[in-house]
Enzyme design. Sequence first.
Site, short mmCIF file in Angstrom:
data_model
loop_
_atom_site.label_atom_id
_atom_site.label_comp_id
_atom_site.label_asym_id
_atom_site.label_seq_id
_atom_site.Cartn_x
_atom_site.Cartn_y
_atom_site.Cartn_z
N SER A 128 -5.37 11.66 10.57
CA SER A 128 -4.11 12.18 10.32
C SER A 128 -3.28 12.01 11.33
CB SER A 128 -4.38 13.53 9.80
OG SER A 128 -2.93 14.11 9.74
N HIS A 187 -6.29 19.08 3.83
CA HIS A 187 -5.16 18.96 4.70
C HIS A 187 -3.87 18.40 4.24
CE1 HIS A 187 -2.87 16.42 7.42
NE2 HIS A 187 -3.05 17.22 8.64
N ASN A 188 -3.79 17.24 3.45
CA ASN A 188 -2.93 16.72 3.03
C ASN A 188 -2.08 17.75 1.80
OD1 ASN A 188 -3.52 14.69 4.47
ND2 ASN A 188 -2.84 13.06 2.87
N GLU A 191 -0.38 20.33 3.51
CA GLU A 191 0.90 19.55 4.13
C GLU A 191 1.94 19.80 2.92
OE1 GLU A 191 0.16 15.84 5.98
OE2 GLU A 191 1.79 14.82 4.77
P1 NBP Z 1 -2.44 -1.15 4.36
O1 NBP Z 1 -2.90 0.21 3.49
O2 NBP Z 1 -1.29 -1.51 4.08
O3 NBP Z 1 -3.47 -2.18 4.13
C1 NBP Z 1 -3.48 -3.54 4.72
C2 NBP Z 1 -4.74 -3.78 5.38
O4 NBP Z 1 -5.74 -4.08 4.21
C3 NBP Z 1 -4.55 -5.37 6.03
O5 NBP Z 1 -5.30 -5.42 7.18
C4 NBP Z 1 -5.07 -6.25 4.82
O6 NBP Z 1 -5.65 -7.55 5.36
C5 NBP Z 1 -6.20 -5.24 4.40
N1 NBP Z 1 -6.92 -5.84 3.15
C6 NBP Z 1 -6.75 -5.75 1.99
BR1 NBP Z 1 -4.89 -5.12 1.19
N2 NBP Z 1 -7.43 -6.29 1.06
C7 NBP Z 1 -8.38 -6.41 1.71
C8 NBP Z 1 -9.84 -7.29 1.54
N3 NBP Z 1 -10.05 -7.42 -0.02
N4 NBP Z 1 -10.28 -7.52 2.43
C9 NBP Z 1 -10.03 -7.21 3.67
N5 NBP Z 1 -8.83 -6.53 3.99
C10 NBP Z 1 -8.00 -6.28 3.19
O7 NBP Z 1 -2.80 -0.62 5.88
P2 NBP Z 1 -2.29 0.55 6.57
O8 NBP Z 1 -0.82 0.98 6.25
O9 NBP Z 1 -2.42 -0.01 8.11
O10 NBP Z 1 -3.34 1.82 6.24
C11 NBP Z 1 -4.61 1.53 6.49
C12 NBP Z 1 -5.42 2.63 6.11
O11 NBP Z 1 -4.83 3.66 6.79
C13 NBP Z 1 -5.31 2.93 4.46
O12 NBP Z 1 -6.35 3.46 4.02
C14 NBP Z 1 -4.19 4.07 4.31
O13 NBP Z 1 -4.16 4.88 3.30
C15 NBP Z 1 -4.46 4.76 5.66
N6 NBP Z 1 -3.28 5.51 6.38
C16 NBP Z 1 -3.15 6.37 6.70
C17 NBP Z 1 -2.20 7.00 7.38
C18 NBP Z 1 -2.35 8.22 8.03
O14 NBP Z 1 -1.48 8.83 8.28
N7 NBP Z 1 -3.57 8.68 8.06
C19 NBP Z 1 -0.93 6.40 7.11
C20 NBP Z 1 -0.83 5.29 6.61
C21 NBP Z 1 -1.95 4.73 5.89
P3 NBP Z 1 -4.68 -8.69 5.06
O15 NBP Z 1 -3.82 -8.70 6.44
O16 NBP Z 1 -5.58 -9.77 5.23
O17 NBP Z 1 -3.81 -8.51 3.90
#
Ligand code: NBP
Length: 481
Positions: A128, A187-188, A191
């Site tokens: 988070s 947690h979410n 939030e």
């Molecule tokens: P995204 O959720 O936008 O995912 C993009 C990534 O997934 C890229 O690296 C993409 O590779 C890869 N990908 C996909 Br889409 N399909 C794929 C596949 N079949 N094989 C391999 N790679 C694949 O990225 P993010 O916004 O950085 O979020 C990453 C994670 O973190 C998510 O689970 C999200 O829910 C979580 N998250 C958490 C928070 C937080 O506050 N904790 C915030 C935002 C996100 P590519 O470049 O080759 O398309």
Amino acid sequence: PRANIGVVGLAVMGSNLARNLASREGNTVAVYNRSPERTEALVNEHSEAGFIPATSLQEFAASLQRPRTAIIMVQAGKATDAVIDGLCEVFEPGDIIVDGGNALFTDTIRREATVRERGFHFVGAGISGGEEGALKGPSIMPGGSAESYETLGPILKTIAARAPEDGEPCVTHVGTDGAGHFVKMIHNGIEYADMQLIGEAYDLLRRVGGLEPAQIAEVFSEWNQGPLSSYLIEITAEVLRQVDAETGKPFVDVVLDQAGQKGTGTWTVQSALSLGAPVSGIAEAVFARGVSSHPEQRETVRPTVASRPEPQQVDERFVEDVRKALYASKVVAYAQGFDAILAGGREHGWELNPGEIAKIWRAGCIIRAVFLGRIAEAYGRNPELKSLLADPFFAGEVAEGADAWRRVVATAALSGVPAPAFSASLSYYDSLAADRLPAALIQGQRDFFGAHTYRRIDREGVFHTDWSGDRVERRVDVAPK
Ligand code: NBP
């Protein structure tokens, strides 16, 4: 092999996490992304990080020391499964696969079982704090085996946020398999409740208290100095202070009042319902976003409401009353959230430690707050606590604010200002405090139409009254399900 940790998935979260890892002493970070452009961009823009880039998962595996430890940061869902499959092809038994994405905890339970069958450790880790947290220090909630935490824990401790109170890293081994993602989900949900409560406080201060957004920003900044001090209160003041460059109006007045959501609040409420854990504060927050996001429905109903009440007259006490109502409602939301956590632990056989969970939320995550230190203390005083509301400190705080809380909820109702989370939280508190609940009448109704039976206050046993016949009560042997 030179890297002690790897990151797969280099969109914003993965890149930031990889940079965070690389910036800490002792870490060398291998990086891989399905599309090589992202890997190249990261490595070129951050040559100081000393990343070891890979263009294939084979190369990635070859660059990692054993036991290999890789954190997956890809889109939750199918992408996560695809990457896990890929890693299982190139890793060896004993290696550790970590999913740091926002997975649903039941998916994590399933993945953990499958991956364990193949001889690997699988850790679902809730992370988070958004982009900034990933880069500067998130709150991390890892599940998985205790054995894998021996390798992973020390690495995660290097990047986790540190609690301002004692400098402790905001990471702990939450429990086995899906425990980490489960706790991240709750947690979410909390939030959502926190944000809704702050939203209701703002609305009341504005529509009943007559304050302008900039004045309310000052009120929140002041509240941020006291027991409500938290990241969400702090950013609320910032948002309220913001003026739209184009129109010169307060920013809040030019934004469409339709709240979005990605679904984790809904997951929390669905899970809590299945667990029989009444998270009414969180549920009202999710419902309120739902109500807001149906403009067509709102536009149809609005003209049919013939007269809307005038805001109640309030005196200078009102701002402080709202603060107390917000604080008391927040205690309820957290009490309910921690109940849901403990119910999940019982259901899934996780030995969850609520005090430790409160501690790792003290920094790095969106709900970070002084308040969480108090919760950790409450569970420290009594690990068997049946409700946060029963802890002497919180009981005292809520009792002290109860009159104000009631005035605020009543004022909201009389003024026609919706305060669903304030009022649901107060009702929950009054329900727990009541000598008798109308549940007795409900038992009568259930027995009347369905012979569902009831228990008596004065005698052991299960009873049924013959409502359609002689209306005589009889003791029955077994209560139907
Ligand atoms: P995204 O959720 O936008 O995912 C993009 C990534 O997934 C890229 O690296 C993409 O590779 C890869 N990908 C996909 Br889409 N399909 C794929 C596949 N079949 N094989 C391999 N790679 C694949 O990225 P993010 O916004 O950085 O979020 C990453 C994670 O973190 C998510 O689970 C999200 O829910 C979580 N998250 C958490 C928070 C937080 O506050 N904790 C915030 C935002 C996100 P590519 O470049 O080759 O398309």
